[in-house]
Design an enzyme around this catalytic site. Sequence first.
Site, PDB file in Angstrom:
ATOM      1  N   HIS A 144       0.834  -1.204   0.000  1.00  0.00           N
ATOM      2  CA  HIS A 144       0.000   0.000   0.000  1.00  0.00           C
ATOM      3  C   HIS A 144       0.873   1.261   0.000  1.00  0.00           C
ATOM      4  O   HIS A 144       0.448   2.316   0.465  1.00  0.00           O
ATOM      5  CB  HIS A 144      -0.947   0.028   1.213  1.00  0.00           C
ATOM      6  CG  HIS A 144      -1.760  -1.211   1.359  1.00  0.00           C
ATOM      7  ND1 HIS A 144      -2.902  -1.443   0.631  1.00  0.00           N
ATOM      8  CD2 HIS A 144      -1.576  -2.311   2.125  1.00  0.00           C
ATOM      9  CE1 HIS A 144      -3.402  -2.622   0.949  1.00  0.00           C
ATOM     10  NE2 HIS A 144      -2.614  -3.178   1.851  1.00  0.00           N
ATOM     11  N   SER A 182      17.978  15.290 -19.435  1.00  0.00           N
ATOM     12  CA  SER A 182      16.953  16.325 -19.438  1.00  0.00           C
ATOM     13  C   SER A 182      17.457  17.484 -20.276  1.00  0.00           C
ATOM     14  O   SER A 182      18.643  17.809 -20.258  1.00  0.00           O
ATOM     15  CB  SER A 182      16.674  16.805 -18.003  1.00  0.00           C
ATOM     16  OG  SER A 182      15.930  18.006 -18.015  1.00  0.00           O
TER      17      SER A 182
END
Length: 463
Positions: A175, A301
Amino acid sequence: MTDADRHDPLYAVSPLDGRYASRTAPLAPHVSEAALMRARVEVEVEYLLALADLDATPLSFSEVERADLRALYEEFDADDADLVKRLEVEGAEGFSATNHDVKAVEYFIRTETDESVHPWIHFGLTSEDVNNLAQRLMVKGAVEEVLVPELRDTRDELVSLAREFRDVPMLARTHGQPATPTTFGKEMAVYAARLGRTLARVEAATDDLAGKLAGASGVYAAHVAAYPDVDWRAFSREFVGSLGLDHTALATQVNPCDDLAALFDAVRGVNNVLVDLDRDAWLYVSDRYLGQEAVEGETGSSTMPHKVNPIDFENSEGNLSKANADLTFLADYVTTSRLQRDLSDSTVKRNVGAAFAHCLIGYKKTQTGLGKVVPNERVMRDELDDTPAIIGEAVQTILRREGDTQAYERVKELTRGREVTLDDFHDLFADLDVDEETREELLALTPATYVGLADELVDDIDN
């Protein structure tokens, strides 16, 4: 746009034949338009030879003639493909344009054979008899010779990572929250095992591909009209089997294609495993559990020079998701046909190659990504040390073993909604009414060593 531009990958409508052309090239011999032509020639030639083996027909070929006929598909090249296309679209000397791709193949074989053979080419067949067999030969080759080897390589990479890092402890997350530790190797072993199982289903579905040859409505009507004493059911079964396919005994004009649907679903299963892997790897990179080896000269990038982005896993996820959308559509669509035949499936089946191409790109990108990553053991251990609450499961389980009915509640009170340290646990242990051996057992607990049988489980990859 010039003629040269039309063949330049920069002008391709699809990225599969443009940006990714070099990556999808291994599939071209199997699922291109020329490959379909070649497969159709193979079916027509082998059918012609099978007819010659029947006592009922006057056909007869010497071994040299048989070899020459098989050379029509074994040596099928770009010039042959161009001739087939011209026979379909423009016509050629002695032949008018067919506007029919299967008839064009028949005429192509006529251009290479003696006139006495011509009545027997495509004898008693409907186009779908040829197409369904040719398409399965193409699919079988593409899966067995291109996709499966790539998947095996991907699995081998996962097995290698699993074994090399089998004992590197790592915080698990359920979770999205800190959970019982595992090891990086064990997590890679899970994916290796899953990929092995789903790959086996792909191979089984490929082995189960089945072909039909029974005429325009699936009842052998033309064959029986010409030679009523021939056992055409046995002939069809033997002929289809000679192509390496199972035999579909009951069909309309169309092979029902349940076999193709099963294969597409099996490939989706493989892809789902790899998409799951891609997403987990992406998260591990984000959490700095995995470092990436920088490629010399590569830009991560356009504005942040320091970045090394997990682009291979992202590219794989995108391509495999696209492949699965296509495969779902194909599996749903190819199993339906109005009454005994409609042509809507014909254009749809031409997209099988595109679905496989997205698969191939995805497989290669996952491999590339796995080849670049390096587990950052220091980061993994630091995070384990910073999350001592995860030994709470072990503490309450040991206390339960000792008969403590409030074991879970004790640990919950200590850890729930709080940041705790190992010292907090040690204070708890000091106040417990347990024997000293049990207390020492509790004091020995650490997040990095609480990994159960993770190391040993790596050996279960093939189970």
